[in-house]
Write a protein that holds these residues in place. Structure first.
Motif, short mmCIF file in Angstrom:
data_model
loop_
_atom_site.label_atom_id
_atom_site.label_comp_id
_atom_site.label_asym_id
_atom_site.label_seq_id
_atom_site.Cartn_x
_atom_site.Cartn_y
_atom_site.Cartn_z
N LEU A 98 0.83 -1.20 0.00
CA LEU A 98 0.00 0.00 0.00
C LEU A 98 0.86 1.26 0.00
O LEU A 98 0.56 2.24 -0.67
CB LEU A 98 -0.94 -0.02 1.20
CG LEU A 98 -2.07 -1.05 1.10
CD1 LEU A 98 -2.62 -1.40 2.49
CD2 LEU A 98 -3.18 -0.54 0.19
N SER A 99 1.97 1.23 0.73
CA SER A 99 2.87 2.38 0.79
C SER A 99 3.58 2.62 -0.53
O SER A 99 3.82 3.77 -0.93
CB SER A 99 3.90 2.20 1.91
OG SER A 99 3.30 2.13 3.17
N LEU A 100 3.94 1.52 -1.21
CA LEU A 100 4.76 1.62 -2.42
C LEU A 100 3.94 1.62 -3.70
O LEU A 100 4.50 1.59 -4.79
CB LEU A 100 5.76 0.46 -2.44
CG LEU A 100 6.78 0.45 -1.29
CD1 LEU A 100 7.59 -0.84 -1.29
CD2 LEU A 100 7.71 1.66 -1.38
N GLY A 101 2.63 1.64 -3.59
CA GLY A 101 1.78 1.76 -4.78
C GLY A 101 1.62 0.50 -5.59
O GLY A 101 1.21 0.56 -6.75
N ARG A 102 1.88 -0.66 -4.99
CA ARG A 102 1.80 -1.91 -5.76
C ARG A 102 0.37 -2.26 -6.18
O ARG A 102 0.18 -3.03 -7.13
CB ARG A 102 2.38 -3.07 -4.95
CG ARG A 102 3.86 -2.98 -4.70
CD ARG A 102 4.34 -4.15 -3.87
NE ARG A 102 5.69 -3.93 -3.37
CZ ARG A 102 6.25 -4.66 -2.41
NH1 ARG A 102 5.58 -5.65 -1.87
NH2 ARG A 102 7.47 -4.38 -2.01
N VAL A 103 -0.63 -1.73 -5.47
CA VAL A 103 -2.02 -2.02 -5.81
C VAL A 103 -2.76 -0.77 -6.29
O VAL A 103 -3.99 -0.75 -6.34
CB VAL A 103 -2.77 -2.68 -4.62
CG1 VAL A 103 -2.17 -4.03 -4.30
CG2 VAL A 103 -2.76 -1.77 -3.39
N ASP A 104 -2.02 0.25 -6.66
CA ASP A 104 -2.65 1.48 -7.16
C ASP A 104 -3.46 1.18 -8.42
O ASP A 104 -3.01 0.42 -9.30
CB ASP A 104 -1.60 2.54 -7.47
CG ASP A 104 -1.11 3.25 -6.21
OD1 ASP A 104 -1.57 2.88 -5.12
OD2 ASP A 104 -0.27 4.16 -6.32
N GLY A 105 -4.62 1.77 -8.51
CA GLY A 105 -5.48 1.57 -9.68
C GLY A 105 -6.41 0.39 -9.54
O GLY A 105 -7.27 0.17 -10.41
N ILE A 106 -6.29 -0.39 -8.46
CA ILE A 106 -7.17 -1.54 -8.23
C ILE A 106 -8.23 -1.14 -7.22
O ILE A 106 -7.93 -0.56 -6.17
CB ILE A 106 -6.38 -2.75 -7.68
CG1 ILE A 106 -5.27 -3.16 -8.67
CG2 ILE A 106 -7.31 -3.92 -7.40
CD1 ILE A 106 -4.30 -4.16 -8.09
#
Length: 333
Positions: free
Chosen positions: A207-215
């Protein structure tokens, strides 16, 4: 397989990439996917070479091309390496010989999940998505959700700390929540394998590193929060804030939040809106919050048939059951 192949020109325009080395008719080149690990490259893929913790993966560009990469996306440091570094001389010559196009972008690490989703044609839109976060219990809850989906005859993928089920193959996990490009590649495999849903663990790192951004998950669950990962997060507030992202409207449609610790209460009260449910397996009368779900002394979960869950803890089993079914309130994906 990605049935909506993207042209390089579409991707470059959409994500403001700059050509570094290009050859004739590069605009017409089409690709099937993107990945940031040269070992996982497939035919007609883009190799995403971004600065790592120890080495820059641009040095593995020639290996990626051997596996089927037809273009490379990299950052400014990778561009400097491939053009000027002695260490990259063999890779540079190999790429030139094969006329591999190279493009440079800014903040590609932060954008990689959305970039990969675009290239793979938004694969997770084809199935329901369940996510669980919390310090303890993520793996248990993710497995129980997958199991419950199978009990009601739904094909469910799994992404977690132990392994990945893509609907066909079982693969050992390297990290709890994969990097954005790898995650979208897995989603693409799941789409190809016609899964109905996916159950996945989402870590605070992700969540901090944007791995699920856009989902945007159909349902998210929160188990608990206690001191952990303070080598990565500066303090408990930062750790909490990372977890809290998952329960905003940007990241989930519905959620079940355990209010059995102070962080859970705060999480629930900070996200009050339609589709956000509270859960307790403790003495909720002390909380000043009446939970939407309350489970006491659970021993069996009854779906199509009784299932004894003796190996699972009370809170985790209860929370997962709450995420599957609630009387008069459907929160199924």
């Amino acid at each position: 397989m990605n049935n909506k192949r993207k042209k390089i020109s579409q991707i470059v325009d959409a994500f403001n990439m700059k050509p570094l080395v290009t050859y004739d008719n590069w605009e017409e080149l089409s690709v099937d996917g993107i990945i940031d690990d040269n070992r996982l490259v497939e035919k007609n893929y883009i190799f995403l070479a971004l600065q790592g913790a120890h080495v820059h993966p641009i040095i593995f560009a020639s290996q990626a091309v051997e596996k089927g990469a037809v273009a490379i996306f990299t950052d400014e440091k990778g561009a400097d390496y491939i053009l000027n570094s002695v260490e990259c001389l063999d890779a540079r010559n190999s790429l030139a010989e094969r006329k591999i196009n190279i493009f440079v972008g800014n903040n590609l690490y932060d954008k990689q999940c959305e970039l990969a989703s675009f290239i793979f044609s938004n694969p997770s839109d084809s199935f329901k998505k369940f996510a669980v976060t919390g310090t303890n219990g993520k793996t248990t809850i993710a497995y129980i959700y997958e199991y419950c989906m199978r009990l009601i005859a739904l094909k469910c993928g799994l992404i977690g700390t132990v392994e990945i089920h893509d609907g066909k193959n079982v693969i050992p996990s390297i990290m709890t929540t994969p990097q954005g490009a790898r995650l979208q590649q897995i989603f693409s495999k799941m789409k190809d394998n016609e899964v109905d849903a996916v159950s996945m663990e989402v870590s605070s790192h992700a969540l901090s590193l944007g791995r699920v951004d856009g989902i945007k998950y159909d349902v998210a669950a929160f188990s608990n929060l206690s001191q952990d990962h303070l080598d990565f997060h500066k303090n408990m507030q930062e750790y909490y804030d990372a977890k809290a992202k998952l329960f905003t409207e940007k990241y989930c449609k519905k959620a079940v939040i355990s209010i059995d610790d102070d962080y859970g209460k705060k999480m629930y009260l900070s996200n009050l809106r339609e589709g956000i449910y509270s859960f307790s397996s403790g003495d909720y009368k002390e909380y000043n919050i009446k939970p939407d779900f309350y489970v006491h002394n659970i021993q069996k979960v009854s779906l199509d048939s009784p299932v004894v869950l003796e190996s699972f803890s009370l809170k985790n089993t209860s929370l997962k059951n709450a995420c599957v079914k609630q009387k008069k309130k459907s929160i199924l994906p």
